[in-house]
Design a protein around this motif. Structure first.
Motif, short mmCIF file in Angstrom:
data_model
loop_
_atom_site.label_atom_id
_atom_site.label_comp_id
_atom_site.label_asym_id
_atom_site.label_seq_id
_atom_site.Cartn_x
_atom_site.Cartn_y
_atom_site.Cartn_z
N MET A 292 0.80 -1.27 0.11
CA MET A 292 0.43 0.06 0.38
C MET A 292 0.68 1.35 0.11
N PHE A 293 1.58 0.82 0.87
CA PHE A 293 3.15 2.43 1.03
C PHE A 293 3.42 2.77 -0.32
N GLU A 294 3.97 1.48 -1.38
CA GLU A 294 4.88 1.37 -2.38
C GLU A 294 4.17 2.25 -3.27
N GLU A 295 2.39 1.68 -3.64
CA GLU A 295 2.21 2.31 -4.64
C GLU A 295 1.83 4.01 -4.40
N ALA A 296 1.55 4.14 -3.36
CA ALA A 296 1.04 5.44 -2.83
C ALA A 296 1.73 6.47 -3.05
N ILE A 297 3.50 5.86 -2.36
CA ILE A 297 4.80 6.73 -2.87
C ILE A 297 5.48 6.67 -4.25
N LYS A 298 5.09 5.74 -4.88
CA LYS A 298 5.30 5.75 -6.34
C LYS A 298 4.69 7.13 -7.25
N ASN A 299 2.87 7.07 -7.06
CA ASN A 299 2.62 7.28 -8.05
C ASN A 299 2.95 9.19 -7.71
N TYR A 300 2.99 9.33 -6.10
CA TYR A 300 3.51 10.97 -5.82
C TYR A 300 4.94 11.29 -6.39
N LEU A 301 5.65 10.02 -6.96
CA LEU A 301 6.97 10.53 -7.50
C LEU A 301 7.04 10.75 -8.87
N GLU A 302 5.89 9.87 -9.47
CA GLU A 302 5.61 9.49 -10.74
C GLU A 302 4.59 11.24 -11.19
N GLU A 303 4.07 11.27 -10.78
CA GLU A 303 2.95 13.11 -10.15
C GLU A 303 3.80 14.58 -10.47
N GLY B 29 7.27 14.33 -10.78
CA GLY B 29 8.34 14.11 -11.76
C GLY B 29 9.65 13.66 -10.30
N TYR B 30 9.20 13.34 -9.75
CA TYR B 30 10.76 13.36 -9.04
C TYR B 30 11.30 12.12 -8.82
N ASN B 31 12.12 11.94 -8.73
CA ASN B 31 13.12 10.09 -8.05
C ASN B 31 13.08 9.66 -6.83
N LYS B 32 13.48 11.01 -6.09
CA LYS B 32 12.80 9.90 -4.47
C LYS B 32 12.08 11.18 -3.29
N ILE B 33 12.21 10.38 -2.53
CA ILE B 33 11.75 11.30 -1.41
C ILE B 33 12.53 11.19 0.01
N ASN B 34 13.86 12.04 -0.53
CA ASN B 34 14.85 12.32 0.51
C ASN B 34 14.32 12.62 1.72
N LEU B 35 13.65 12.89 2.30
CA LEU B 35 12.81 12.69 3.78
C LEU B 35 13.58 13.28 4.56
N LYS B 36 14.10 14.97 5.05
CA LYS B 36 14.83 15.51 6.19
C LYS B 36 13.90 15.79 6.39
N ALA B 37 12.58 15.79 6.77
CA ALA B 37 11.69 16.82 7.82
C ALA B 37 10.47 16.59 7.53
N VAL B 38 9.57 16.52 9.22
CA VAL B 38 7.74 16.08 8.84
C VAL B 38 6.92 17.01 9.06
N TRP C 164 4.54 3.22 11.49
CA TRP C 164 5.63 4.76 11.12
C TRP C 164 6.67 4.15 9.84
N ASP C 165 7.48 3.69 11.19
CA ASP C 165 8.43 2.50 10.64
C ASP C 165 8.49 1.57 8.98
N SER C 166 7.62 1.46 8.84
CA SER C 166 7.02 1.17 7.84
C SER C 166 6.86 2.04 6.98
N GLU D 68 9.96 2.68 3.21
CA GLU D 68 9.36 2.48 1.96
C GLU D 68 9.92 4.41 1.51
N MET D 69 9.78 4.71 1.92
CA MET D 69 10.12 5.49 1.59
C MET D 69 11.44 6.44 1.24
N CYS D 70 12.59 5.74 2.19
CA CYS D 70 14.00 5.88 2.31
C CYS D 70 15.01 5.06 1.36
N ARG D 71 13.93 3.97 1.10
CA ARG D 71 14.94 2.68 0.11
C ARG D 71 15.62 3.62 -0.58
#
Length: 243
Positions: free
Chosen positions: A1-12, A14-23, A234-236, A240-243
């Motif tokens: 579930m998380f993987e698909e949501a993140i993939k869809n966001y990145l495609e929409e 045009g980002y390569n990844k979420i380089n998470l630094k802040a919430v 949260w850890d999951s 998934e975001m930081c893979r």
């Protein structure tokens, strides 16, 4: 579930990844179980001035400035905007009612989530429409060691409230990061709309009486039923975001 949501966001976006630094966290309804008190206060205050704003509708307006909420109701009920003097009176009445109600408790799971985020080297950022002068003291009391004044966006920092993206864009600016380096945690439809408009991956937590569709229809990338559920998963999500 998380993987698909993140993939869809990145495609929409045009980002390569979420380089998470802040919430970026909203406050009412996310960190504190306070929205029910706001809803009661709005309902009673409007009634005093001869207007109707149901408690459920108040949840839909969460994130707007007080003046904007008052004018939406006033225009609907009376056919015209309230004067500046009347806005002050109505909002003062609403604030007095809110302050008379029992103090809201922290949301279950909120501190555990914040502590996890802080300990993992991510920066928690507060993005709220509140202008309470005691805001930092209250946060430090319930969430010690989590928030810093320089990483807080309040009503004093922006011209436009949610659903305008300005509050979350200001949160990015204060954290010194880009949209693909953050996520938003929101409970309100207008807050979700603001986070999405700012280009940030937006997680909705449905802590109120609104249907899930009210949050999903505004573009929430992920939806959880409570802060406790988000904390437990949260850890999951992070992994998934930081893979």
């Amino acid at each position: 579930m998380f993987e698909e949501a993140i993939k869809n966001y990145l495609e929409e976006k045009g980002y390569n990844k979420i380089n998470l630094k802040a919430v970026l966290f909203d406050m009412d309804g996310v960190l504190f179980d306070s929205m029910k008190n706001h809803a009661k206060a709005w309902n009673k205050a409007m009634s005093i001035y001869g207007m109707n704003l149901s408690e459920e509708e108040a949840f839909m307006h969460e994130g707007r400035t007080g003046a904007s909420t008052i004018n939406i109701v006033c225009t609907r009920e009376r056919g015209y905007n309230a004067s500046e003097e009347e806005i002050k009176k109505i909002y003062q009445t609403k604030s007095e009612i809110f302050n008379s109600l029992p103090k809201a408790e922290p949301m279950p799971g909120a501190y555990t989530l914040l502590r996890n985020i802080k300990d993992s080297g991510l920066q928690p950022v507060l993005v709220t429409g509140s202008g309470q002068l005691s805001l930092l003291d209250n946060l430090n009391h319930h969430f010690p060691g989590i928030f810093q004044k320089e990483f807080m966006v309040t009503a004093f920092d922006v011209k436009y409230g949610k659903p305008n993206p300005e509050p979350y864009l200001m949160g990015l600016k204060k954290a010194g990061i880009e949209a693909n380096e953050a996520i938003v945690v929101e409970n309100a439809p207008l807050g979700v709309k603001a986070g999405v408009a700012a280009g940030i991956f937006t997680i909705a937590v449905n802590t109120g009486p609104l249907p899930d569709s009210a949050l999903l229809d505004e573009g929430a990338n992920l939806l959880f039923g409570s802060m406790l559920e988000l904390s437990e998963k949260w850890d999951s999500v992070k992994n998934e975001m930081c893979r």
